[in-house]
Scaffold this motif. Structure first.
Motif, PDB file in Angstrom:
ATOM      1  N   UNK A   1       1.403  11.034   5.064  1.00 16.79           N
ATOM      2  CA  UNK A   1       1.766   9.302   4.651  1.00 16.79           C
ATOM      3  C   UNK A   1       2.779   8.830   5.431  1.00 16.79           C
ATOM      4  N   UNK A   2       2.581   7.676   6.315  1.00 20.37           N
ATOM      5  CA  UNK A   2       3.584   7.145   7.016  1.00 20.37           C
ATOM      6  C   UNK A   2       3.652   5.564   6.558  1.00 20.37           C
ATOM      7  N   UNK A   3       5.073   5.201   6.441  1.00 21.07           N
ATOM      8  CA  UNK A   3       5.167   3.793   5.754  1.00 21.07           C
ATOM      9  C   UNK A   3       6.140   3.220   6.596  1.00 21.07           C
ATOM     10  N   UNK A   4       5.926   2.021   7.001  1.00 27.33           N
ATOM     11  CA  UNK A   4       6.874   1.303   8.163  1.00 27.33           C
ATOM     12  C   UNK A   4       6.812  -0.113   7.378  1.00 27.33           C
ATOM     13  N   UNK A   5       8.312  -0.652   7.360  1.00 23.61           N
ATOM     14  CA  UNK A   5       8.471  -1.942   6.979  1.00 23.61           C
ATOM     15  C   UNK A   5       9.722  -2.270   7.570  1.00 23.61           C
ATOM     16  N   UNK A   6       9.744  -3.706   7.675  1.00 24.92           N
ATOM     17  CA  UNK A   6      10.923  -4.437   8.292  1.00 24.92           C
ATOM     18  C   UNK A   6      11.996  -4.449   7.173  1.00 24.92           C
ATOM     19  N   UNK A   7      11.750  -4.700   6.141  1.00 26.20           N
ATOM     20  CA  UNK A   7      12.453  -4.700   5.035  1.00 26.20           C
ATOM     21  C   UNK A   7      12.096  -3.654   3.655  1.00 26.20           C
ATOM     22  N   UNK A   8      13.141  -3.236   3.054  1.00 27.65           N
ATOM     23  CA  UNK A   8      12.892  -2.388   1.766  1.00 27.65           C
ATOM     24  C   UNK A   8      13.485  -2.735   0.748  1.00 27.65           C
ATOM     25  N   UNK A   9      12.501  -3.669  -0.058  1.00 27.56           N
ATOM     26  CA  UNK A   9      13.061  -4.098  -1.264  1.00 27.56           C
ATOM     27  C   UNK A   9      12.811  -3.078  -2.732  1.00 27.56           C
ATOM     28  N   UNK A  10      13.210  -3.315  -3.609  1.00 27.81           N
ATOM     29  CA  UNK A  10      12.862  -2.399  -4.617  1.00 27.81           C
ATOM     30  C   UNK A  10      11.785  -2.248  -4.990  1.00 27.81           C
ATOM     31  N   UNK A  11      10.632  -3.324  -4.773  1.00 32.68           N
ATOM     32  CA  UNK A  11       9.186  -2.999  -4.767  1.00 32.68           C
ATOM     33  C   UNK A  11       8.707  -2.086  -3.985  1.00 32.68           C
ATOM     34  N   UNK A  12       9.285  -2.091  -2.611  1.00 29.97           N
ATOM     35  CA  UNK A  12       8.743  -1.226  -1.615  1.00 29.97           C
ATOM     36  C   UNK A  12       9.195   0.129  -2.086  1.00 29.97           C
TER      37      UNK A  12
ATOM     38  N   UNK B   1     -18.175   3.913   4.768  1.00 28.21           N
ATOM     39  CA  UNK B   1     -17.154   4.296   5.412  1.00 28.21           C
ATOM     40  C   UNK B   1     -16.686   5.514   4.431  1.00 28.21           C
ATOM     41  N   UNK B   2     -16.627   6.833   4.666  1.00 33.31           N
ATOM     42  CA  UNK B   2     -16.019   7.789   3.775  1.00 33.31           C
ATOM     43  C   UNK B   2     -14.392   8.144   4.101  1.00 33.31           C
ATOM     44  N   UNK B   3     -13.788   7.727   3.121  1.00 36.83           N
ATOM     45  CA  UNK B   3     -12.182   8.085   3.181  1.00 36.83           C
ATOM     46  C   UNK B   3     -11.810   9.421   2.856  1.00 36.83           C
ATOM     47  N   UNK B   4     -12.802  10.269   2.393  1.00 34.24           N
ATOM     48  CA  UNK B   4     -12.632  11.670   1.775  1.00 34.24           C
ATOM     49  C   UNK B   4     -11.744  12.575   2.844  1.00 34.24           C
ATOM     50  N   UNK B   5     -12.216  12.338   3.978  1.00 33.87           N
ATOM     51  CA  UNK B   5     -11.558  13.147   5.334  1.00 33.87           C
ATOM     52  C   UNK B   5     -10.382  12.809   5.746  1.00 33.87           C
ATOM     53  N   UNK B   6      -9.577  11.658   5.200  1.00 32.74           N
ATOM     54  CA  UNK B   6      -8.723  11.367   5.823  1.00 32.74           C
ATOM     55  C   UNK B   6      -7.467  12.363   5.859  1.00 32.74           C
ATOM     56  N   UNK B   7      -6.893  12.607   7.104  1.00 28.73           N
ATOM     57  CA  UNK B   7      -5.619  13.384   7.292  1.00 28.73           C
ATOM     58  C   UNK B   7      -4.390  12.689   7.392  1.00 28.73           C
ATOM     59  N   UNK B   8      -4.472  11.480   7.651  1.00 32.56           N
ATOM     60  CA  UNK B   8      -3.218  10.760   8.073  1.00 32.56           C
ATOM     61  C   UNK B   8      -3.250   9.171   7.603  1.00 32.56           C
ATOM     62  N   UNK B   9      -2.319   8.726   6.792  1.00 32.23           N
ATOM     63  CA  UNK B   9      -2.503   7.462   6.328  1.00 32.23           C
ATOM     64  C   UNK B   9      -1.169   6.695   6.855  1.00 32.23           C
ATOM     65  N   UNK B  10      -1.483   5.470   7.442  1.00 35.07           N
ATOM     66  CA  UNK B  10      -0.248   4.654   7.613  1.00 35.07           C
ATOM     67  C   UNK B  10      -0.364   3.238   6.919  1.00 35.07           C
ATOM     68  N   UNK B  11       0.514   2.739   6.676  1.00 32.68           N
ATOM     69  CA  UNK B  11       1.040   1.476   5.996  1.00 32.68           C
ATOM     70  C   UNK B  11       1.981   0.736   7.098  1.00 32.68           C
TER      71      UNK B  11
END
Length: 437
Positions: free
Chosen positions: A190-201, A152-162
């Motif tokens: 970049x899109x980040x989704x999380x149920x909780x937001x700790x200091x680490x997040x 897999x080649x990740x160099x063309x990624x336009x959108x990243x979701x965590x």
């Protein structure tokens, strides 16, 4: 607001209408316009709020728009499909669920999506990647395996979701995530989704997101208002006996039960089955085939109780799941919110019952502090707490990602029950307070 007003392609609208989507949920209303604008996003949303469509639909829309603007028709004819979007998920079950949703939303689009995770052969995944993929849904470990194999080649990624970024950190994926990000182009959304937001997040977000828009559809670290929560105090050696009694007396037909360890999940499933309540366990040591079968049997009603560890249950999407039982409270309070979020999804009501022994009172106190409410207690005649029993410390896992194999002492030999959950060798117990139906 309607989906029509969000500016989605007609083929996407047709697909979601067939899924009986009538109006966007709050997270979809807020997230989709931000994503379509091209901005990075940091979103806090409880499980069951529709967040997969919140990022999946705009990803498909932006892909459609890119295809319409494409000028190099020759490259497309040669079959070179540069990877457009990467969605990272912490568990196999969640990755599979996201992949299923993406396929449903894109059924009328000429787009290719693929789900890759460990526990199954890597070769078929490599073959599909060679054929070209537009949207890749992956767990971090298997994705890095594929990168190492030059599949897999990740160099063309336009959108990243965590997705479920908090769980990524809990499971120890931070280094894998950073290795993946190092292989992505610097210019991307970049899109980040999380149920909780700790200091680490928040620290992780600062290192990945660029001037993100913040979206929150519920109070951080809060449980859905559609979930009725109860605590049932009980001595730890009578937990299994009480659980069988509650399932049988209240005729619960579909119960998701959480334990802290893999051994504990196996043992409890065996004991419930001996009590006449058909059960199966699902955890990280089970093969993917066994996990898939257990979940399918649970959804179809062939088994009444699915006993799971936190890692295995993450991402389980069970329509109309009525009951969640915390057989053992989690070591980390935030995990309680994730667990009970398996019920009360998509505007449906659910009930969460925690069986709490004296050893777990500190965990209960931490949970109530986190969710900012006192959870009401239930009592059942015949299962009163013995005041002579003293609290013992709960052994903590050395790594949250890999729970210890040794089982807890919560399950021991106790009276058997018939299929209705009634003790076979002594008089029936009666509830003092009305139990949840």
């Amino acid at each position: 607001m309607s989906f029509d007003s969000l500016g989605l392609d007609a083929e996407i609208l047709k697909a979601i209408q067939e899924q009986n989507y009538t109006a966007p949920t709050p997270i979809q209303q807020q997230a989709i316009p931000v994503i379509l604008s091209g901005k990075d996003l940091m979103a806090s949303a409880q499980t069951g709020t529709g967040k997969t469509a919140g990022f999946g639909l705009p990803i498909l829309q932006k892909w459609v728009e890119q295809q319409a603007q494409a000028t190099n028709k020759l490259e497309a004819k040669k079959g070179k499909r540069p990877l457009y979007a990467l969605i990272l998920a912490p568990t196999r079950e969640l990755a599979a669920q996201i992949g299923e949703n993406i396929r449903e939303y894109s059924r009328y689009l000429p787009i290719r999506s693929l789900v890759v995770f460990g526990g199954v052969s890597i070769n078929p995944q490599m073959m599909k990647l060679r054929g070209g993929v537009d949207v890749l849904i992956a767990t971090p470990g298997r994705l890095l395996d594929l990168v190492q194999q030059n599949a897999v080649d990740l160099s063309t990624i336009k959108m990243l979701v965590l997705d479920e970024a908090d769980r990524m950190l809990d499971m120890g994926f931070i280094h894998d995530i950073r290795r993946v990000i190092a292989k992505l182009p610097k210019k991307r959304q970049n899109l980040m989704f999380s149920a909780t937001f700790s200091d680490e997040i928040k620290v992780l977000a600062q290192s990945i997101l660029h001037a993100p828009e913040l979206v929150a559809v519920a109070k951080t670290n809060s449980a859905s208002e559609q979930i009725t929560q109860y605590v049932h105090r009980v001595d730890k050696r009578r937990k299994r006996e009480l659980l069988s009694y509650l399932i049988g007396k209240n005729q619960w037909q579909q119960v998701l039960v959480f334990t802290r360890t893999k051994y504990g999940a196996n043992h409890l499933a065996e004991q419930l089955t001996k009590d006449g309540i058909k059960a199966a366990a699902i955890h990280g040591n089970k093969s993917q085939g066994a996990r898939t079968k257990a979940l399918a049997d649970f959804k179809s009603g062939q088994i009444r109780a699915l006993v799971a560890t936190d890692i295995a249950a993450r991402g389980l999407d069970i329509e109309l799941l009525p009951y969640v039982v915390n057989y053992e409270l989690p070591q980390v309070a935030e995990d309680y919110v994730h667990r009970i979020g398996r019920t009360g999804r998509a505007q449906n009501e659910g009930q969460a019952i925690s069986l709490v022994c004296i050893d777990e009172l500190p965990q209960l106190k931490a949970i109530e502090k986190l969710i900012k409410k006192t959870i009401p207690e239930l009592t059942t005649q015949g299962f009163e707490v013995d005041p002579k029993i003293k609290a013992e410390p709960i052994k903590k896992s050395s790594q949250r990602r890999v729970p210890p194999k040794r089982g807890s002492a919560n399950s021991s030999r106790s009276p058997q029950f018939n299929q209705n959950g009634v003790k076979s060798s002594s008089r029936h117990n009666h509830t003092k307070n009305k139990q949840p139906n």
